[in-house]
Design a protein around this motif. Structure first.
Motif, PDB file in Angstrom:
ATOM      1  N   MET A  40       1.101  -1.300   0.241  1.00  0.00           N
ATOM      2  CA  MET A  40       0.068   0.296   0.132  1.00  0.00           C
ATOM      3  C   MET A  40       1.452   0.990  -0.129  1.00  0.00           C
ATOM      4  N   SER A  41       0.632   1.870  -0.580  1.00  0.00           N
ATOM      5  CA  SER A  41       1.907   3.003  -0.729  1.00  0.00           C
ATOM      6  C   SER A  41       1.300   4.439   0.672  1.00  0.00           C
ATOM      7  N   MET A  42       2.274   4.710   0.749  1.00  0.00           N
ATOM      8  CA  MET A  42       2.067   6.039   1.940  1.00  0.00           C
ATOM      9  C   MET A  42       1.836   6.920   1.529  1.00  0.00           C
ATOM     10  N   LEU A  43       1.541   6.871   0.328  1.00  0.00           N
ATOM     11  CA  LEU A  43       1.442   8.977  -0.247  1.00  0.00           C
ATOM     12  C   LEU A  43       0.777   9.656   0.192  1.00  0.00           C
ATOM     13  N   PRO A  44      -0.108   9.085   0.283  1.00  0.00           N
ATOM     14  CA  PRO A  44      -1.341   9.804   0.622  1.00  0.00           C
ATOM     15  C   PRO A  44      -1.529  10.577   2.282  1.00  0.00           C
ATOM     16  N   PHE A  45      -1.109   9.044   2.994  1.00  0.00           N
ATOM     17  CA  PHE A  45      -0.955   9.737   4.189  1.00  0.00           C
ATOM     18  C   PHE A  45       0.557  10.609   4.406  1.00  0.00           C
ATOM     19  N   ILE A  46       1.616  10.580   3.856  1.00  0.00           N
ATOM     20  CA  ILE A  46       2.460  12.420   3.306  1.00  0.00           C
ATOM     21  C   ILE A  46       1.638  13.266   3.496  1.00  0.00           C
ATOM     22  N   ARG A  47       0.849  12.911   2.341  1.00  0.00           N
ATOM     23  CA  ARG A  47       0.481  14.259   1.535  1.00  0.00           C
ATOM     24  C   ARG A  47      -0.229  14.738   2.571  1.00  0.00           C
ATOM     25  N   GLN A  48      -1.297  13.762   3.719  1.00  0.00           N
ATOM     26  CA  GLN A  48      -2.289  14.668   4.161  1.00  0.00           C
ATOM     27  C   GLN A  48      -1.477  15.007   5.808  1.00  0.00           C
ATOM     28  N   GLY A  49      -0.253  14.798   6.170  1.00  0.00           N
ATOM     29  CA  GLY A  49       0.350  15.085   7.525  1.00  0.00           C
ATOM     30  C   GLY A  49       1.167  16.585   6.466  1.00  0.00           C
ATOM     31  N   VAL A  50       1.295  16.248   5.183  1.00  0.00           N
ATOM     32  CA  VAL A  50       2.613  17.953   4.775  1.00  0.00           C
ATOM     33  C   VAL A  50       1.579  18.531   4.353  1.00  0.00           C
ATOM     34  N   ARG A  51       0.256  18.439   4.318  1.00  0.00           N
ATOM     35  CA  ARG A  51      -1.111  19.773   3.949  1.00  0.00           C
ATOM     36  C   ARG A  51      -1.275  19.993   5.024  1.00  0.00           C
ATOM     37  N   ILE A  52      -0.818  19.575   6.357  1.00  0.00           N
ATOM     38  CA  ILE A  52      -1.687  19.432   7.752  1.00  0.00           C
ATOM     39  C   ILE A  52      -0.323  20.738   8.052  1.00  0.00           C
ATOM     40  N   GLY A  53       0.761  20.364   8.037  1.00  0.00           N
ATOM     41  CA  GLY A  53       2.047  20.544   9.214  1.00  0.00           C
ATOM     42  C   GLY A  53       2.530  22.356   7.870  1.00  0.00           C
ATOM     43  N   SER A  54       2.382  22.596   6.881  1.00  0.00           N
ATOM     44  CA  SER A  54       2.746  23.684   6.103  1.00  0.00           C
ATOM     45  C   SER A  54       1.298  24.307   6.243  1.00  0.00           C
ATOM     46  N   SER A  55       0.880  24.870   6.194  1.00  0.00           N
ATOM     47  CA  SER A  55      -0.446  24.890   7.410  1.00  0.00           C
ATOM     48  C   SER A  55      -0.089  25.876   8.617  1.00  0.00           C
ATOM     49  N   VAL A  56       0.373  24.813   9.230  1.00  0.00           N
ATOM     50  CA  VAL A  56       0.891  24.759  11.251  1.00  0.00           C
ATOM     51  C   VAL A  56       1.937  25.285  10.786  1.00  0.00           C
ATOM     52  N   ALA A  57       2.843  24.837  10.298  1.00  0.00           N
ATOM     53  CA  ALA A  57       4.401  24.957  10.663  1.00  0.00           C
ATOM     54  C   ALA A  57       5.245  24.716   9.026  1.00  0.00           C
ATOM     55  N   PRO A  58       5.107  25.772   8.868  1.00  0.00           N
ATOM     56  CA  PRO A  58       5.409  25.326   7.205  1.00  0.00           C
ATOM     57  C   PRO A  58       7.649  26.088   6.939  1.00  0.00           C
ATOM     58  N   GLY A  59       8.374  26.541   7.771  1.00  0.00           N
ATOM     59  CA  GLY A  59       9.374  26.056   7.834  1.00  0.00           C
ATOM     60  C   GLY A  59       9.124  24.849   8.237  1.00  0.00           C
ATOM     61  N   VAL A  60       9.326  24.282   9.418  1.00  0.00           N
ATOM     62  CA  VAL A  60       9.742  22.952  10.189  1.00  0.00           C
ATOM     63  C   VAL A  60       8.783  22.427   9.145  1.00  0.00           C
ATOM     64  N   THR A  61       8.105  22.220   8.308  1.00  0.00           N
ATOM     65  CA  THR A  61       7.888  21.291   7.238  1.00  0.00           C
ATOM     66  C   THR A  61       8.102  20.886   6.264  1.00  0.00           C
ATOM     67  N   GLY A  62       8.566  22.464   5.594  1.00  0.00           N
ATOM     68  CA  GLY A  62       9.645  22.368   4.323  1.00  0.00           C
ATOM     69  C   GLY A  62      10.856  21.796   4.431  1.00  0.00           C
ATOM     70  N   ARG A  63      11.603  21.985   5.881  1.00  0.00           N
ATOM     71  CA  ARG A  63      12.694  21.249   6.139  1.00  0.00           C
ATOM     72  C   ARG A  63      12.915  19.922   6.309  1.00  0.00           C
ATOM     73  N   ALA A  64      11.594  19.302   6.576  1.00  0.00           N
ATOM     74  CA  ALA A  64      11.855  18.577   7.204  1.00  0.00           C
ATOM     75  C   ALA A  64      11.683  17.176   5.537  1.00  0.00           C
TER      76      ALA A  64
END
Length: 311
Positions: free
Chosen positions: A1-25
């Motif tokens: 099973m692809s992990m991409l949908p779960f990663i995308r969901q986490g990245v979208r949330i992180g991008s809204s809450v903490a974009p700097g930390v998310t970008g570096r991660a």
């Protein structure tokens, strides 16, 4: 099973809450190399066969700021070497996958140096990016240079054009007599932005993601355009690329070819992105280019043995 949908969901949330930390991660994720456990049995068999071709090499571990890289040196028999040609593999590759170029180069009188990039093959680490590769290869070059030429595949080509242009802070432009680029991407900004779209980053997270390039290299992401780097360097370059390459578009090769008359383009139809490293006419063309031979017209149809080769 692809992990991409779960990663995308986490990245979208992180991008809204903490974009700097998310970008570096996301940058750390982008640079992470394949784990040994991710290699299947077929790949292990291919690697074992390729490694066998390096058994005659003189092996060394070269330290650099960040770890060690493994090198494999071959010397021509009964003649003084004309110079050294380095073999630089691509992402998820290893020095062994470049071993088909060894014997033709030895026969032409060159010393050959194959190198496992950081996080690949027998070298240490679990991540790779251009500045890290430049640090590692510069350490090898300091011990084994000057290099007459380089044959580089895929991501290895990105590293080499960046070294020729001196686009990593603290490292002078690398001087080469010849360069062969095989299936190499020419626009790193395009790769970064496509990855950002795929993984679901917003504008601010994408900016933090791209900022890491400036932090590590001293140059902005838009500096890393291969055609411009080749135009700046002026190094005689042979670009070999399959029009049917599904991993790196042939448009990259066509863009490289616009860099100037010092760049020649050889299509290798039917060879894809990895089989191309085992095609006899590709290997011979790269070796001849290192020896200063002019590019000759080549058939656009692969020989049967080439079409059956695999990496």
């Amino acid at each position: 099973m692809s992990m991409l949908p779960f990663i995308r969901q986490g990245v979208r949330i992180g991008s809204s809450v903490a974009p700097g930390v998310t970008g570096r991660a996301v940058f750390n994720l982008f640079c992470r190399t394949r784990k040994p456990g991710a290699i299947d049995d077929k790949q292990k068999s291919l690697i074992a066969r390729a490694e066998q071709r390096l058994s005659a090499a003189e092996t060394a571990e070269v330290a650099y700021p960040g770890g060690t890289v493994t090198t494999y040196a071959f010397a021509p028999q009964h003649v003084e070497a004309k110079g050294t040609v380095a073999l630089i593999h691509g992402w998820t590759g290893r020095a062994a996958f470049m071993s088909g170029f060894v014997e033709p180069l030895l026969q032409r009188g060159f010393r050959v140096m194959a190198i496992d990039l950081p996080g690949h093959g027998r070298s240490t680490g679990n991540s790779l990016h251009v500045p890290l590769a430049v640090k590692a290869l510069s350490a090898v070059h300091a011990l084994t240079g000057p290099w007459h030429g380089v044959v580089a595949h895929s991501f290895g080509g990105v590293v080499m054009t960046s070294m020729l242009a001196g686009h990593v802070r603290g490292f002078a432009p690398l001087e080469l007599q010849r360069l062969a680029l095989i299936a190499a991407p020419q626009s790193i900004p395009a790769l970064f932005r496509e990855f950002g779209r795929t993984i679901g980053m917003n504008r601010r997270a994408q900016a933090a993601f791209e900022q890491r390039v400036l932090d590590l290299s001293g140059n902005t992401l838009d500096t890393f355009i291969g055609a411009e780097q080749l135009r700046q360097a002026g190094t005689p370059t042979l670009v070999i690329h399959a029009p049917d390459d599904k991993e790196v578009s042939y448009a990259s090769a066509e863009a490289f070819a616009t860099a100037g008359p010092h760049v020649s383009l050889l299509p290798a139809t039917g060879m894809g992105h990895r089989r191309i490293l085992y095609a006899p006419r590709v290997i011979e063309a790269a070796a001849a280019h290192m020896d200063g031979a002019a590019l000759e017209a080549a058939s656009d149809q692969p020989a049967a043995s080439e079409a059956q080769a695999s990496a």
